[in-house]
Design an enzyme around this catalytic site. Structure first.
Site, PDB file in Angstrom:
ATOM      1  N   THR A  68       0.836  -1.204   0.000  1.00  9.36           N
ATOM      2  CA  THR A  68       0.000   0.000   0.000  1.00  9.36           C
ATOM      3  C   THR A  68       0.867   1.248   0.000  1.00  9.36           C
ATOM      4  O   THR A  68       0.640   2.176  -0.790  1.00  9.36           O
ATOM      5  CB  THR A  68      -0.918   0.000   1.236  1.00  9.36           C
ATOM      6  OG1 THR A  68      -1.674  -1.204   1.261  1.00  9.36           O
ATOM      7  CG2 THR A  68      -1.861   1.190   1.210  1.00  9.36           C
ATOM      8  N   SER A  78       4.660   1.902   7.301  1.00  9.88           N
ATOM      9  CA  SER A  78       5.250   2.995   6.527  1.00  9.88           C
ATOM     10  C   SER A  78       6.120   3.907   7.377  1.00  9.88           C
ATOM     11  O   SER A  78       7.159   4.385   6.925  1.00  9.88           O
ATOM     12  CB  SER A  78       4.142   3.816   5.865  1.00  9.88           C
ATOM     13  OG  SER A  78       3.283   4.384   6.851  1.00  9.88           O
ATOM     14  N   GLY A 116       0.430  -4.347  11.645  1.00  7.51           N
ATOM     15  CA  GLY A 116       0.634  -3.284  10.672  1.00  7.51           C
ATOM     16  C   GLY A 116      -0.014  -1.962  11.000  1.00  7.51           C
ATOM     17  O   GLY A 116      -0.168  -1.121  10.114  1.00  7.51           O
ATOM     18  N   TYR A 129      -2.211 -10.672   3.471  1.00  5.83           N
ATOM     19  CA  TYR A 129      -2.139  -9.262   3.864  1.00  5.83           C
ATOM     20  C   TYR A 129      -3.555  -8.772   4.124  1.00  5.83           C
ATOM     21  O   TYR A 129      -4.353  -8.623   3.195  1.00  5.83           O
ATOM     22  CB  TYR A 129      -1.449  -8.490   2.739  1.00  5.83           C
ATOM     23  CG  TYR A 129      -1.307  -6.995   2.899  1.00  5.83           C
ATOM     24  CD1 TYR A 129      -1.627  -6.327   4.070  1.00  5.83           C
ATOM     25  CD2 TYR A 129      -0.815  -6.224   1.836  1.00  5.83           C
ATOM     26  CE1 TYR A 129      -1.491  -4.959   4.194  1.00  5.83           C
ATOM     27  CE2 TYR A 129      -0.662  -4.849   1.944  1.00  5.83           C
ATOM     28  CZ  TYR A 129      -1.009  -4.230   3.119  1.00  5.83           C
ATOM     29  OH  TYR A 129      -0.866  -2.860   3.233  1.00  5.83           O
ATOM     30  N   SER A 135      -3.016  -5.675   9.212  1.00  8.51           N
ATOM     31  CA  SER A 135      -3.094  -4.212   9.274  1.00  8.51           C
ATOM     32  C   SER A 135      -4.527  -3.793   9.572  1.00  8.51           C
ATOM     33  O   SER A 135      -5.171  -3.084   8.793  1.00  8.51           O
ATOM     34  CB  SER A 135      -2.597  -3.589   7.968  1.00  8.51           C
ATOM     35  OG  SER A 135      -1.233  -3.870   7.767  1.00  8.51           O
ATOM     36  N   LYS A 167       0.180 -10.569   7.553  1.00 10.50           N
ATOM     37  CA  LYS A 167       0.457  -9.151   7.800  1.00 10.50           C
ATOM     38  C   LYS A 167      -0.886  -8.532   8.156  1.00 10.50           C
ATOM     39  O   LYS A 167      -1.729  -8.298   7.290  1.00 10.50           O
ATOM     40  CB  LYS A 167       1.055  -8.491   6.571  1.00 10.50           C
ATOM     41  CG  LYS A 167       1.336  -6.995   6.743  1.00 10.50           C
ATOM     42  CD  LYS A 167       1.792  -6.386   5.431  1.00 10.50           C
ATOM     43  CE  LYS A 167       2.125  -4.912   5.566  1.00 10.50           C
ATOM     44  NZ  LYS A 167       0.964  -4.055   5.859  1.00 10.50           N
TER      45      LYS A 167
END
Length: 310
Positions: A52, A218, A199, A144, A176, A174
């Site tokens: 992303t 990020s 995440g 994800y 998120s 993952k």
């Protein structure tokens, strides 16, 4: 980079931005200094590319292949792991990218759920994941989960039921999402050879308490060193120190979110902190106003200018 047999997502993993030129074309020349910055300034040695944060859905398949190949080639001998996100709206494109990731020596692949035509059940998700994984059967495979983006709110715990029977290469999630109940159930029902990584950067400590094996995000591009210190404090049983670091990370993100903390702002902040020229995001995302970026940068420096206080 030959994938390690035991390559697992763990510790701090930076979800990398995709460098673009001012004209919006991918800029591979930035990748090598980007890798050096992560290693030398942030103590981050694993990356998650074309996710992303990497604007994957705004890139062509050819661009994603070029980026993945360059990240893998330039990280060889420097970084521990390069995980490549290969999820697409198209099953065939996802399979193409998965096969390519195996050819270039990625250490693992991840797939997000399609989000236009959405799978409605855990079995639907597993069917899609199985077909993608079959294109690279020897690569560690991760699901994800990012429901705020995909709109797919199927509990991950349900996706994990008997998933290794369908995908022998499955190695974890993952995660998120904000649902710590679902996350905890994933951890408590995971296999010893899986990794369940968190995440949501502003809730890293909560993820660790629930048993996360690491974190992908990020902000770890420019706050990875502090996230590493948070994990070390947590592992040493120093909850006060771990919370102090988490609260500072939250204060920065809370300040940024008062206006508009989207990917364009985040990318600009990374450029300002690192000195790397990452360029603008690709349309429809737009670059943030310079004054807004400077105000977040000032907040960043006011919170983190003295690392000894951490």
């Amino acid at each position: 980079m030959a994938p390690a047999a035991d390559a697992k997502m763990s510790g701090i993993v930076a979800a990398t931005f995709t460098p673009l030129t001012s004209e919006g074309e991918i800029n591979l020349s930035v990748i090598e200094p980007y890798i050096d910055y992560l290693i030398n300034k942030q103590n981050v040695k694993s990356i998650f590319v074309n996710g992303t944060t990497g604007e994957s859905v705004s890139l062509s398949v050819a661009e994603r292949k070029a980026l993945a190949e360059d990240w893998c080639r330039k990280a060889k001998g420097k970084m521990d792991n390069v995980f490549v996100h290969v999820g697409c709206m198209s099953l065939k494109d996802s399979q193409d990218l998965a096969c390519h990731a195996a050819q270039i020596g990625a250490d693992g692949i991840a797939v997000i759920s399609p989000s236009f035509f959405k799978p409605g059940t855990a079995d639907d998700i597993k069917a899609f994941l199985r077909e993608v994984a079959s294109a690279a059967p020897n690569l560690p495979f991760y699901y994800y989960h990012m429901p705020a983006i995909t709109g797919v709110n199927v509990p991950v715990r349900d996706v994990l039921n008997d998933i290794e029977d369908l995908i022998p290469s499955f190695r974890g999630v993952k995660f998120s999402g904000y649902d710590l109940l679902d996350f905890g159930q994933c951890v408590s029902n995971s296999q010893p050879n899986w990794s369940v990584v968190y995440g949501v950067d502003e809730q890293l400590l909560a993820g660790l308490v629930m048993g996360a094996n690491g974190a992908v995000g990020s902000t770890y591009n420019y706050m990875g060193s502090y996230a590493n210190k948070l994990i070390t404090a947590f592992e040493n049983g120093d909850q006060l120190q771990a919370r102090a670091i988490q609260f500072k990370l939250q204060e920065l993100l809370s300040f940024a979110m008062k206006n508009r903390f989207d990917l364009g702002v985040n990318k600009q902040l990374m450029s300002e902190v690192s000195g790397l020229s990452l360029g603008p995001p690709r349309l429809p995302l737009v670059q943030c106003p310079q004054e807004y970026a400077k105000s977040i940068l000032q907040k960043y420096h006011s919170l983190f200018q003295d690392s000894r206080s951490m």
